[in-house]
Design a protein around this motif. Sequence first.
Motif, PDB file in Angstrom:
ATOM      1  N   THR A  31      78.620  24.062  28.733  1.00  0.00           N
ATOM      2  CA  THR A  31      78.180  22.788  28.177  1.00  0.00           C
ATOM      3  C   THR A  31      77.608  21.930  29.289  1.00  0.00           C
ATOM      4  OG1 THR A  31      80.184  21.472  28.513  1.00  0.00           O
ATOM      5  CG2 THR A  31      80.119  22.863  26.554  1.00  0.00           C
ATOM      6  N   PHE A  32      76.655  21.100  28.907  1.00  0.00           N
ATOM      7  CA  PHE A  32      76.116  20.138  29.863  1.00  0.00           C
ATOM      8  C   PHE A  32      75.924  18.807  29.162  1.00  0.00           C
ATOM      9  CE2 PHE A  32      73.406  17.765  32.550  1.00  0.00           C
ATOM     10  CZ  PHE A  32      73.761  18.169  33.823  1.00  0.00           C
ATOM     11  N   GLY A  33      76.465  17.766  29.732  1.00  0.00           N
ATOM     12  CA  GLY A  33      76.307  16.434  29.153  1.00  0.00           C
ATOM     13  C   GLY A  33      75.519  15.540  30.095  1.00  0.00           C
ATOM     14  N   PHE A  34      74.442  15.009  29.588  1.00  0.00           N
ATOM     15  CA  PHE A  34      73.641  14.057  30.368  1.00  0.00           C
ATOM     16  C   PHE A  34      73.853  12.708  29.710  1.00  0.00           C
ATOM     17  CE2 PHE A  34      69.986  11.502  31.295  1.00  0.00           C
ATOM     18  CZ  PHE A  34      69.513  11.908  32.537  1.00  0.00           C
ATOM     19  N   SER A  35      74.343  11.754  30.484  1.00  0.00           N
ATOM     20  CA  SER A  35      74.700  10.475  29.902  1.00  0.00           C
ATOM     21  C   SER A  35      74.077   9.354  30.695  1.00  0.00           C
ATOM     22  CB  SER A  35      76.223  10.324  29.978  1.00  0.00           C
ATOM     23  OG  SER A  35      76.762  10.073  28.745  1.00  0.00           O
ATOM     24  N   SER A  36      73.180   8.611  30.072  1.00  0.00           N
ATOM     25  CA  SER A  36      72.627   7.459  30.784  1.00  0.00           C
ATOM     26  C   SER A  36      72.539   6.253  29.866  1.00  0.00           C
ATOM     27  CB  SER A  36      71.242   7.796  31.345  1.00  0.00           C
ATOM     28  OG  SER A  36      70.338   7.989  30.289  1.00  0.00           O
ATOM     29  N   GLY A  37      73.041   6.393  28.658  1.00  0.00           N
ATOM     30  CA  GLY A  37      72.894   5.299  27.707  1.00  0.00           C
ATOM     31  C   GLY A  37      74.193   4.584  27.396  1.00  0.00           C
ATOM     32  N   ALA A  56      73.514  19.870  39.470  1.00  0.00           N
ATOM     33  CA  ALA A  56      74.244  20.112  38.221  1.00  0.00           C
ATOM     34  C   ALA A  56      73.283  20.522  37.107  1.00  0.00           C
ATOM     35  CB  ALA A  56      75.034  18.868  37.825  1.00  0.00           C
ATOM     36  N   ILE A  57      72.160  19.808  36.994  1.00  0.00           N
ATOM     37  CA  ILE A  57      71.211  20.095  35.903  1.00  0.00           C
ATOM     38  C   ILE A  57      70.696  21.539  35.985  1.00  0.00           C
ATOM     39  CG2 ILE A  57      68.970  19.472  34.887  1.00  0.00           C
ATOM     40  CD1 ILE A  57      69.504  16.587  35.685  1.00  0.00           C
ATOM     41  N   GLU A  58      70.548  22.003  37.212  1.00  0.00           N
ATOM     42  CA  GLU A  58      70.128  23.378  37.458  1.00  0.00           C
ATOM     43  C   GLU A  58      70.966  24.402  36.680  1.00  0.00           C
ATOM     44  OE1 GLU A  58      70.640  24.850  41.637  1.00  0.00           O
ATOM     45  OE2 GLU A  58      68.766  23.715  41.815  1.00  0.00           O
ATOM     46  N   LEU A  59      72.204  24.033  36.356  1.00  0.00           N
ATOM     47  CA  LEU A  59      73.110  24.967  35.699  1.00  0.00           C
ATOM     48  C   LEU A  59      72.790  25.155  34.219  1.00  0.00           C
ATOM     49  CD1 LEU A  59      76.383  23.650  37.390  1.00  0.00           C
ATOM     50  CD2 LEU A  59      75.126  25.734  37.977  1.00  0.00           C
ATOM     51  N   VAL A  60      71.907  24.323  33.668  1.00  0.00           N
ATOM     52  CA  VAL A  60      71.522  24.480  32.262  1.00  0.00           C
ATOM     53  C   VAL A  60      70.638  25.720  32.149  1.00  0.00           C
ATOM     54  CG1 VAL A  60      70.211  23.466  30.345  1.00  0.00           C
ATOM     55  CG2 VAL A  60      71.683  22.014  31.778  1.00  0.00           C
ATOM     56  N   GLU A  61      71.052  26.624  31.270  1.00  0.00           N
ATOM     57  CA  GLU A  61      70.377  27.919  31.219  1.00  0.00           C
ATOM     58  C   GLU A  61      69.017  27.864  30.536  1.00  0.00           C
ATOM     59  OE1 GLU A  61      72.345  31.738  29.663  1.00  0.00           O
ATOM     60  OE2 GLU A  61      73.847  30.707  30.905  1.00  0.00           O
ATOM     61  N   LEU A 115      65.337  22.904  27.799  1.00  0.00           N
ATOM     62  CA  LEU A 115      66.311  21.824  27.870  1.00  0.00           C
ATOM     63  C   LEU A 115      66.538  21.380  29.311  1.00  0.00           C
ATOM     64  CD1 LEU A 115      68.744  23.162  25.154  1.00  0.00           C
ATOM     65  CD2 LEU A 115      67.342  21.089  25.016  1.00  0.00           C
ATOM     66  N   ARG A 116      66.583  22.348  30.225  1.00  0.00           N
ATOM     67  CA  ARG A 116      66.783  22.003  31.634  1.00  0.00           C
ATOM     68  C   ARG A 116      65.641  21.125  32.131  1.00  0.00           C
ATOM     69  NH1 ARG A 116      66.966  26.723  33.559  1.00  0.00           N
ATOM     70  NH2 ARG A 116      64.768  26.735  34.128  1.00  0.00           N
ATOM     71  N   GLU A 117      64.411  21.534  31.797  1.00  0.00           N
ATOM     72  CA  GLU A 117      63.271  20.727  32.254  1.00  0.00           C
ATOM     73  C   GLU A 117      63.266  19.344  31.615  1.00  0.00           C
ATOM     74  OE1 GLU A 117      59.952  23.434  31.730  1.00  0.00           O
ATOM     75  OE2 GLU A 117      60.922  24.752  33.195  1.00  0.00           O
TER      76      GLU A 117
END
Lengths: 254, 438
Positions: free
Chosen positions: B259-265, B413-418, B422-424
């Motif tokens: 899982t990857f969570g990107f949180s900026s909001g 960390a983002i690099e780990l998104v397969e 979605l990674r880009e």
Amino acid sequence: MAMLEIDNLHAKIDGDEGKEILKGLSLKVNPGEVHAIMGPNGSGKSTLSYILAGKEDYEVTDGSVTLDGEDLLEMEIDERAAKGVFLAFQYPIEVPGVATMTFLRAALNAQRKKRGEAEISTPDFLRLVKAKSGALGINPDMLKRGVNVGFSGGEKKRMEILQMAILEPKICILDETDSGLDIDALKVVSEGVNALRSPDRGMIVITHYQRLLNHIVPDFVHVMNKGRIVRSGGKELALELEANGYAEYQQDAA
Amino acid sequence: MNADIRPIRTPAEQALVSALGSLPETGGGRLADLRRASARAFVENGLPHRRVEEWKYTDLRNLMREAVPLASPATVARADAGARLLNGADLRRIVVANGAVVRELSDLDGLEEGLSIATLADALASGDAVLGQLGGIVPARYDAALALNTALASDGLVITVAPGAQIERPVHVAHVFAGDIAAASFARSLVIVGAGAHFTYAESFEGPEGLAYQANVATEFVVGDEAHLDVVRLQEEGAAAIHLATLLFDVGRKAQLHTFGFSSGAAVARTSLYATLSGADSHVAFNGAVLVKDRQHVDSTLFVDHTVPGCESRELFKHVLDDNSRAVFQGKIVVRQAAQKTDGRMMSRALLLGDDAEMDNKPELEIFADDVACGHGATCGAIDEDLLFYLRARGIPLKEAQSLLVQAFVGEAIELVENDVLREALVERAEGWLRARG
Ligand SMILES: Nc1ncnc2c1ncn2[C@@H]1O[C@H](COP(=O)(O)OP(=O)(O)OP(=O)(O)O)[C@@H](O)[C@H]1O
Ligand SMILES: [Mg+2]
């Protein structure tokens, strides 16, 4: 007025009460000149180069530095670079996660922008990097990695000279660029530096070894000790130092 | 000590309690019972506050005081205009506005063989047998956000991936709050990935900038034996919003879950992730990037329970904090006595850009087995001055040098998104965040 004029420079470590490192250093560099600075460990050579580049760990307590008549010490770090100051570091650091090409391009474009020039196009940039890195024997694979990440000591030094070749500064300060280079690399790197010698460019070459000065032949050699220049001469001074060491200067200064 | 001066319920709690009271009696059955039990638990406990251990750094009772009504459905046009995240990427998009699936905006045709997607509302109405699994993953302790979700959510998605199905195109659930009145929305989903199946699930969250709306989402994931599930979340709620998310995982044998969570909001965001490793030899990774500024408060709380032998778990969270923002990372790995040969590693790193930013790092290990390799670490600091100097000495201005270094920091960390798309997209969102800093 000389291109770079350092006059009676006194500096200490920022926040540190006692320790003065530069104690009245003066030096003038005109366009086209190559000045070598030699001197014992701890005499303040790297400190001088950092202060010229704008590192914030030091406080200038007296004296002045001008570049083309402008007060260098008042400028931001990146502003100095855009005006043409380039320091090839004694110990280049690794910047993980920042790709070398991204870094080179960001640096070149930032400098061009500050000088009011247009950004370089992608094909022009790639051509430029290819030509300059080829001449320095830099493997294209290295350019794909993070800046200096996993580079050997010698590779890091080559990368410094590549940056210098791409950025084409006005005043180049090379801090022990020869340390960590094997004999062949020393030749390649020296050729890279010599290729940048020009009537409008000044250089300060800091080194411990006469060997480098066989390749990059200086116009002047200065001996630095305890934060000042204690003797200046022509290229033959380096040979004399190689033979006799620094004992006589250290007694003088003590 | 001052119990007599503190009102028993805040306006927000009072509003929620009345909303719970006005719920239609849904009759009998397991789900109705679960709903009622959750409502009762909330009425008893209210919103969590700093004396509740799991919410120590995120005093929700204090941070969520305003009473807001339950959200009413959004118009299709408003939902369409509001849902912008991850558009254009090659993803199967399903729009959920104010907690309800918007069919008109959802790509529900031509599903790949083995993929089935139903709305929770439809599944409830038809009494779909798959709902026997809803509410099946239960956290060790009472969780107020989840209880509210269980009691109040009436729509969301039920996605099943048949055993062995390899679904290449990710499903993207685009949650959006659309409207002019601050309100509370609830969405509940269930994702079942059959044995040996491969699936990528993405979800995004957004809403109007100035509106103090609340979004409460909970998703349960059942990951079958030898299944491979990737979950990518992009939380970019409006700057005044409150985002409460609960992710529940049950992971089978030899499964892979990333899982990857990107949180900026959001003004306040809390993501609670509960994972139970119930089949041996699985590999799980829970990673994230949190980028916050102004007075934002973003909390990532993880609870990973190793109950069986031979599993590997990895957590890497990167936090970037500007201005007066605050980020919280709580990660607990429990290794039960039976979970021999567990290999667990958790790392939380924070980069403070603002002088008044605050990071609370609380990684924990609780180990009852004797043959394990587990470790955790946390770091917190400013951008390395030497790195900044090096970049600036080459002419790169301060802000740009900081941006390059922050990008490198979260990039790890983002690099780990397969999934490439979605990674880009996440790299691009991080760049956007940095550009907005100016
Ligand atoms: N940031 C610093 N903090 C403390 N001391 C410092 C710092 N920078 C320099 N110094 C001290 O100042 C003196 C001069 O150091 P500097 O690195 O300039 O010498 P150098 O001439 O370059 O030596 P070398 O030939 O070994 O490279 C040394 O005594 C060094 O320890
Ligand atoms: Mg030195």
